[in-house]
Each structure stands twice: as structure tokens, then as C-alpha cells.
Write a protein that holds these residues in place. Structure first.
Motif, PDB file in Angstrom:
ATOM      1  N   LEU A 205      33.778  47.050   1.768  1.00  0.00           N
ATOM      2  CA  LEU A 205      34.618  45.874   1.581  1.00  0.00           C
ATOM      3  C   LEU A 205      33.974  44.704   2.314  1.00  0.00           C
ATOM      4  O   LEU A 205      33.425  44.872   3.398  1.00  0.00           O
ATOM      5  N   ALA A 206      34.028  43.527   1.711  1.00  0.00           N
ATOM      6  CA  ALA A 206      33.599  42.319   2.412  1.00  0.00           C
ATOM      7  C   ALA A 206      34.762  41.340   2.406  1.00  0.00           C
ATOM      8  O   ALA A 206      35.486  41.230   1.411  1.00  0.00           O
ATOM      9  N   ILE A 207      34.934  40.673   3.523  1.00  0.00           N
ATOM     10  CA  ILE A 207      35.984  39.658   3.630  1.00  0.00           C
ATOM     11  C   ILE A 207      35.321  38.290   3.573  1.00  0.00           C
ATOM     12  O   ILE A 207      34.439  37.988   4.380  1.00  0.00           O
ATOM     13  N   LEU A 208      35.742  37.511   2.584  1.00  0.00           N
ATOM     14  CA  LEU A 208      35.158  36.195   2.354  1.00  0.00           C
ATOM     15  C   LEU A 208      36.212  35.139   2.695  1.00  0.00           C
ATOM     16  O   LEU A 208      37.353  35.220   2.241  1.00  0.00           O
ATOM     17  N   ALA A 209      35.828  34.171   3.508  1.00  0.00           N
ATOM     18  CA  ALA A 209      36.738  33.063   3.828  1.00  0.00           C
ATOM     19  C   ALA A 209      35.922  31.782   3.910  1.00  0.00           C
ATOM     20  O   ALA A 209      34.872  31.757   4.555  1.00  0.00           O
ATOM     21  N   THR A 210      36.388  30.762   3.244  1.00  0.00           N
ATOM     22  CA  THR A 210      35.714  29.455   3.148  1.00  0.00           C
ATOM     23  C   THR A 210      34.197  29.602   2.999  1.00  0.00           C
ATOM     24  O   THR A 210      33.409  29.003   3.728  1.00  0.00           O
ATOM     25  N   GLY A 211      33.814  30.445   2.033  1.00  0.00           N
ATOM     26  CA  GLY A 211      32.412  30.562   1.650  1.00  0.00           C
ATOM     27  C   GLY A 211      31.554  31.427   2.545  1.00  0.00           C
ATOM     28  O   GLY A 211      30.365  31.588   2.280  1.00  0.00           O
ATOM     29  N   LYS A 212      32.138  31.991   3.608  1.00  0.00           N
ATOM     30  CA  LYS A 212      31.360  32.828   4.531  1.00  0.00           C
ATOM     31  C   LYS A 212      31.897  34.256   4.548  1.00  0.00           C
ATOM     32  O   LYS A 212      33.102  34.459   4.429  1.00  0.00           O
ATOM     33  N   LEU A 213      30.988  35.221   4.734  1.00  0.00           N
ATOM     34  CA  LEU A 213      31.423  36.606   4.926  1.00  0.00           C
ATOM     35  C   LEU A 213      31.879  36.775   6.369  1.00  0.00           C
ATOM     36  O   LEU A 213      31.111  36.600   7.300  1.00  0.00           O
ATOM     37  N   GLN A 214      33.159  37.084   6.531  1.00  0.00           N
ATOM     38  CA  GLN A 214      33.709  37.268   7.877  1.00  0.00           C
ATOM     39  C   GLN A 214      33.421  38.660   8.388  1.00  0.00           C
ATOM     40  O   GLN A 214      33.310  38.875   9.590  1.00  0.00           O
ATOM     41  N   ALA A 215      33.316  39.616   7.485  1.00  0.00           N
ATOM     42  CA  ALA A 215      33.107  41.006   7.869  1.00  0.00           C
ATOM     43  C   ALA A 215      32.656  41.769   6.642  1.00  0.00           C
ATOM     44  O   ALA A 215      32.944  41.366   5.511  1.00  0.00           O
ATOM     45  N   LEU A 216      31.927  42.870   6.882  1.00  0.00           N
ATOM     46  CA  LEU A 216      31.426  43.674   5.772  1.00  0.00           C
ATOM     47  C   LEU A 216      31.224  45.102   6.258  1.00  0.00           C
ATOM     48  O   LEU A 216      30.650  45.315   7.321  1.00  0.00           O
ATOM     49  N   GLY A 217      31.716  46.054   5.518  1.00  0.00           N
ATOM     50  CA  GLY A 217      31.509  47.451   5.882  1.00  0.00           C
ATOM     51  C   GLY A 217      32.546  48.335   5.233  1.00  0.00           C
ATOM     52  O   GLY A 217      33.295  47.890   4.369  1.00  0.00           O
ATOM     53  N   SER A 218      32.563  49.618   5.657  1.00  0.00           N
ATOM     54  CA  SER A 218      33.622  50.505   5.180  1.00  0.00           C
ATOM     55  C   SER A 218      34.926  50.005   5.807  1.00  0.00           C
ATOM     56  O   SER A 218      34.901  49.290   6.809  1.00  0.00           O
TER      57      SER A 218
END
Ligand code: ATP
Length: 236
Positions: A205-218
Motif C-alpha cells: 500500500l502507498a499513501i499519497l497526499a498532495t502529490g507526495k508518497l507519505q508511506a509505502l509498504g505492507s
């Protein structure tokens, strides 16, 4: 179709719309056979990122590779044929039946017409094949859009909010279909703004906020990484 290459690779991608930085330096690798979730609020940049992967929106900066082929390079036309796309708002012609709709898309894509009834059955629309799309519910339209994305047997699926408008049972059926496609080797990237829906169903899963990846991983790694409830991370 080299199997050691990632399905999708995004390197330092940016997209500016005038002063608006819609995609702000994204690095992302989606491996073959993965179900990858992209979560973010409206306006986070999910659709723009998809359109960049599809070569529909040029990156202001950075590079995007589909099966190792650069979106800007010569090999992209061939790679593009292996991408299936469900846009957030699929455009359908109300006067056509479900089957006529798929025939229309199949001709556009150069996919075999024999696939159309098979795909209608796969998304649970066999009974409605000859009814005009005008009479379809929102969920039925969404499932027809999904069938359209499956035309041509794509190796990578980009699904933009595919469960929008589906009832809970249809959502379960939809994810069962995704898992079946995964066993067939299809790579799937799926967006949503509902964390609860994605978190038990995707590999990463990746969390996208205002064009940036906030976090990425399982999902588990994200819980540890962010050291806060994921629902809270999403409000950042
Ligand atoms: P949604 O779920 O609402 O589609 P999203 O995460 O997919 O949200 P995008 O549609 O990618 O977000 O939009 C990201 C930002 O870029 C938003 O602020 C949007 O208004 C803006 N934007 C998108 N397309 C364009 C365009 N063609 N011209 C100008 N601004 C745009």
C-alpha cells in the motif's frame, strides 16, 4: 515480456499544472503479480499518476517505465498494449447495450470480439448484456467499465476507484476476481480513498497526499513505520 523487470517503475516523477504541483517527486516500483493499493484523498494526485503511467499526461520531470520501457521511448507502444485502465469516471454511451459497449471498446483496442460475452459473464453482467446502458445502475456501469479494462487480456491493470458505487457483495466479488487475475499473473494497481477497504486486500500500500508518497509498504510495515494508526496517517 522480460519477467525480471518490475511491472511499473516511477522514478522521481513530477507533474505541474501551472503553479499546482499535482505529483511531487514520486518513486515507486510495482512488482509483477502484485496487488498494489494507492490510497489518498480527492486531489492527492492518484489519477494524475495513473495518466502518467499510461502516457496520457507527460511528466514535467522524472521517468516512468512500463515493463522496462520508458513512457517516452520507442518501446512504449508495445508495452502500452499490456496495460488495462479503468478510469475514475468511465464514459459510456447510454443507447448502447452492455455487449455493444464492449464491442465498441474491443474495436478501439484491437481486442478479439469473442472476449466480450466472456468478460460480461466475468463481471456478472451476462443477464444484462442486451439491455441499454441507460438502464444500468451505478454499480453495473462500474462493472462494465471493469470488463472494458480487461479487454485484450492486459498484464497490468490500473484501476481508479473501481469499487465506487458497488454494494458490499459486489465489492467482495470484485476482489475475488482480482485475486483470480493475480493467480493468472496479472499485476494490479488499485486506488481508493477508503483505507479499510484496501488494507486487508492488497499486498502493498502507498499513501499519497498532495502529490507526495507519505508511506509505502505492507499494511503491517506501514503500521510500524508510521507509529500511529493508519487512519490518522491518512489525514496528514
Ligand atoms: P480524485 O480522486 O478526486 O481524482 P486524485 O488523487 O486522483 O483525486 P488528481 O485527479 O490526480 O487527484 O488531481 C491532483 C491535483 O491536480 C488536483 O488538485 C487537481 O485539481 C489537479 N489537476 C488534475 N488534472 C488537472 C488538469 N488537467 N489541469 C489542472 N489541474 C489538474
Amino acid at each position: 515480456d522480460p519477467s525480471d523487470l518490475p511491472a511499473i517503475e516511477v522514478r522521481g516523477a513530477h507533474k505541474h499544472y501551472g503553479a499546482l504541483h499535482a505529483v511531487d517527486g514520486i518513486d515507486l516500483r510495482v512488482e509483477r503479480g502484485e496487488i498494489f493499493g494507492l490510497i489518498g484523498h480527492n486531489g492527492a494526485g492518484k489519477s494524475t499518476l495513473f495518466k502518467m503511467i499510461l502516457g496520457l499526461v507527460p511528466a514535467t520531470r522524472g521517468e516512468i517505465l512500463v515493463s522496462g520501457a520508458s513512457v517516452h521511448g520507442r518501446g512504449f507502444r508495445a508495452a502500452r498494449r499490456h496495460l488495462g485502465y479503468l478510469p475514475e469516471n468511465v464514459v459510456l454511451y447510454d443507447n448502447l447495450s452492455g455487449l455493444e459497449t464492449l464491442h465498441f471498446f474491443a474495436r478501439l483496442k484491437g481486442a478479439p470480439l469473442q472476449q466480450c460475452p466472456v468478460l460480461l459473464d466475468r463481471v456478472g453482467l451476462a443477464q444484462a448484456a442486451h439491455r441499454a446502458v441507460r438502464e444500468y445502475s451505478k454499480g453495473m456501469r462500474q462493472r462494465l467499465g471493469f470488463a472494458q479494462a480487461l479487454l485484450g487480456t492486459p498484464r497490468v491493470l490500473l484501476l481508479d476507484e473501481p469499487t465506487n458505487g458497488l454494494d458490499p457483495q459486489a465489492i467482495r466479488d470484485f476482489y475475488a476476481t482480482l485475486r483470480k487475475l493475480q493467480t493468472e499473473g496479472v499485476t494490479i494497481i488499485i486506488t481508493s480513498h477508503i483505507l479499510a477497504e484496501l488494507q486487508e486486500r492488497v499486498d502493498r500500500l502507498a499513501i499519497l497526499a498532495t502529490g507526495k508518497l507519505q508511506a509505502l509498504g505492507s499494511v503491517q510495515a506501514l503500521r510500524e513505520q508510521t507509529q500511529m494508526p493508519l487512519t490518522f496517517a491518512l489525514t496528514l
